[in-house]
Design a protein around this motif. Sequence first.
Motif, PDB file in Angstrom:
ATOM      1  N   GLY A 150       4.045  -3.980  -6.375  1.00 51.11           N
ATOM      2  CA  GLY A 150       3.771  -4.200  -4.952  1.00 51.11           C
ATOM      3  C   GLY A 150       2.949  -3.047  -4.401  1.00 51.11           C
ATOM      4  O   GLY A 150       2.577  -2.142  -5.125  1.00 51.11           O
ATOM      5  N   ARG A 151       2.684  -3.109  -3.067  1.00 52.92           N
ATOM      6  CA  ARG A 151       1.796  -2.110  -2.456  1.00 52.92           C
ATOM      7  C   ARG A 151       2.591  -0.996  -1.798  1.00 52.92           C
ATOM      8  O   ARG A 151       3.785  -1.124  -1.600  1.00 52.92           O
ATOM      9  CB  ARG A 151       0.934  -2.800  -1.398  1.00 52.92           C
ATOM     10  N   GLY A 152       1.894   0.080  -1.477  1.00 56.30           N
ATOM     11  CA  GLY A 152       2.533   1.194  -0.771  1.00 56.30           C
ATOM     12  C   GLY A 152       2.235   2.512  -1.441  1.00 56.30           C
ATOM     13  O   GLY A 152       1.727   2.548  -2.562  1.00 56.30           O
ATOM     14  N   GLY A 162      -3.588  -0.130  -1.858  1.00 56.27           N
ATOM     15  CA  GLY A 162      -3.004   1.208  -2.020  1.00 56.27           C
ATOM     16  C   GLY A 162      -2.154   1.557  -0.829  1.00 56.27           C
ATOM     17  O   GLY A 162      -1.213   0.822  -0.493  1.00 56.27           O
ATOM     18  N   ILE A 163      -2.489   2.676  -0.175  1.00 57.20           N
ATOM     19  CA  ILE A 163      -1.776   3.092   1.032  1.00 57.20           C
ATOM     20  C   ILE A 163      -2.030   2.049   2.117  1.00 57.20           C
ATOM     21  O   ILE A 163      -3.154   1.591   2.295  1.00 57.20           O
ATOM     22  CB  ILE A 163      -2.261   4.493   1.467  1.00 57.20           C
ATOM     23  N   GLN A 164      -0.960   1.651   2.809  1.00 52.24           N
ATOM     24  CA  GLN A 164      -1.086   0.544   3.751  1.00 52.24           C
ATOM     25  C   GLN A 164      -1.300   1.025   5.184  1.00 52.24           C
ATOM     26  O   GLN A 164      -0.610   1.935   5.651  1.00 52.24           O
ATOM     27  CB  GLN A 164       0.184  -0.321   3.685  1.00 52.24           C
ATOM     28  N   PRO A 165      -2.271   0.416   5.910  1.00 53.43           N
ATOM     29  CA  PRO A 165      -2.458   0.745   7.309  1.00 53.43           C
ATOM     30  C   PRO A 165      -1.173   0.404   8.098  1.00 53.43           C
ATOM     31  O   PRO A 165      -0.454  -0.500   7.662  1.00 53.43           O
ATOM     32  CB  PRO A 165      -3.610  -0.154   7.755  1.00 53.43           C
ATOM     33  N   PRO A 166      -0.889   1.063   9.195  1.00 58.31           N
ATOM     34  CA  PRO A 166      -1.737   1.996   9.945  1.00 58.31           C
ATOM     35  C   PRO A 166      -1.740   3.419   9.367  1.00 58.31           C
ATOM     36  O   PRO A 166      -2.432   4.274   9.891  1.00 58.31           O
ATOM     37  CB  PRO A 166      -1.091   2.005  11.328  1.00 58.31           C
ATOM     38  N   LEU A 219     -12.226   4.104   5.349  1.00 57.10           N
ATOM     39  CA  LEU A 219     -13.537   3.585   4.976  1.00 57.10           C
ATOM     40  C   LEU A 219     -13.525   2.054   5.010  1.00 57.10           C
ATOM     41  O   LEU A 219     -14.482   1.417   5.451  1.00 57.10           O
ATOM     42  CB  LEU A 219     -13.898   4.086   3.572  1.00 57.10           C
ATOM     43  N   SER A 220     -12.406   1.489   4.561  1.00 58.01           N
ATOM     44  CA  SER A 220     -12.273   0.038   4.565  1.00 58.01           C
ATOM     45  C   SER A 220     -12.278  -0.484   6.005  1.00 58.01           C
ATOM     46  O   SER A 220     -12.895  -1.500   6.312  1.00 58.01           O
ATOM     47  CB  SER A 220     -10.973  -0.340   3.856  1.00 58.01           C
TER      48      SER A 220
END
Lengths: 321, 292
Positions: free
Chosen positions: B148-150, B233-237, B245-246
């Motif tokens: 998963g993400r994070g 990767g690292i999730q907003p906010p 950049l994204s």
Amino acid sequence: MFRYLAQRLVAVIPTLIGISLLVFVAIRLVPGDAITTMLGTEAGMLTEKQRASLEAYFGLDKPMVEQYFSWIGRVLQGDMGYSVRHGKPVLTLILERFPVTFELAMLSLVIALAIGISIGTLSAVRHNSMIDLFGRLFALTGLAAPNFLIGTLLIYVLSVYFGILPNAGDYTDFTENPLKNLKQIIFPALTLGFSFSASVMRTTRSAMLEVLGQDYIRTARGKGLRPRAVIFGHAVRNALIPIVTLAGVELGYLLGGAVIVEKIFALPGIGRLTLNAISQRDYALIQGATLFIAFNFVVINMLVDLLYAAIDPRISYVSKK
Amino acid sequence: MSARSDSIGELAKEPSVLRRLLRSRSGALGLVIVAFYVTVAVLGLLQITPYPPTEQHRVDRLQGPSSQYYLGTDMFGRDLLSRLIKGSTNSLYVAFSCVAISSTLGTLIGTASAYIGGTFDNVMMRIMDIFFAFPAILLALLVVVILGRGLDKTIIAIAVVYTPIFARVARGPVLSVKEMEYITAARCIGMHHRRVVFFHVLPNTLAPLIVQVSLALSWSLLTEAGLSFLGLGIQPPEPSWGVMLSESQGISEIAPWLMIYPGLAIMLGVLGFNLLGDGLRDVLDPRMKRLR
């Protein structure tokens, strides 16, 4: 040579089996049962009986080892499974997208080698001059700038200053309209090519510096050969080995789909297909595409090994028995 | 006896690695850049930023650089400088953590593999070959699919990618060091294998690993930025350079600073670690210097 080829082919088999095992296990490590991961939220609508018959259909009720062998058996026959999200066989999807990735990879490689070898050679020949300094700065910048930054900058410059939108979508096939196709693919290829040219430049420069210090170069110069003949006839050819290795590894990566660049420029290649499969949790497709990319990579590395013999006459694959 | 004391005297005069690193232009520049980034990351960690990095100032959306917002604001009116500082903390945290994990694991695997040798070495290296068959970003993506993400999962994903590289780098020198006479001597006096490895083999194979650590830090920064750019990767906010950049995509035409500053942050950071790695290589392996 054929003996060597056969030996290399045999040697990659364990790696290929290992890759297939890794991909198989990785997909099964995803939390949740296979039917739910395959169908997503729609799996909630299945009755117990439907779920059981689906499990039997996909062979999920069998032991893991049996599942692996039956999966790999089907893969070897060209059946990589079915993408529920796309409604197409996985292999068809991969083969549809592969030409885009292939074209992009080849064009990027040509650009990278053209830029990298010329600047690298110039830098080595004019060692410690302003040209060399420029070359080294170019390499440092290229190595530090990720391709998605170069791509984003390129899109910015093209759209703001030239009114061109290189990521507008509606991809046209090369056979359909070559000019339109090239217009769409040139900017992502430039992005990747520039990104990769920095390492080509660095490798060329150090290989050339090493070669230029050798005795046979001094001999060639001593017997009055023109500098151009010395550099291109003697030095560059011998400096090619590390460049071929680097180009081979990079081509392997590029054929795996430049995930980020394909996404930025909206190119329908393997990389974007895999990325979409990941965000849509299309596991059959993730499994098939990953396997395809890794196999590609191994095969290309093997071909690069064989290319050495053609470039370097000192390398002989004849058995020394 | 006098010859021996002379050589000891010469050894004593040999400047330290840090001093030699500072003498090389690229090494010194790399060290300064890395020190600057670490300082900024610490500021972010201590929450010393002009504004809270995720605080939205709706009336000040997409403001250019000004005395109020030194580097401008993004589409939610968040201060770009504050986000860059906190982004440095996150990006460097990921890079240092995954290099710590992959260098430890990789060194252990590579050293054990080379020291034990035989079939074990063969099997371990073939397993590493399998990991090498995947492009870095693809392998990281595969791990993200499973985990998963994070932030923490990104660290594991990148660590998986770089562990085989460290294993390979560690293995080479161990193969030659283990054949040295002092290793045989250590074994002859009855020293345990574990002690031989940790006190005699590893300290003599550290130079290439130190260089690799610096280079792996720059690759990790790039891989993290890439994963975060893709949204995996690292999730907003939560800010990171890749996330920022994204977020600039699509609006960089009207607010180019959103793309320029995170881009520069990535480039300069990677450049710093690359220069430091090159400098370390010059100092620790002088044969390489002429060829760069």
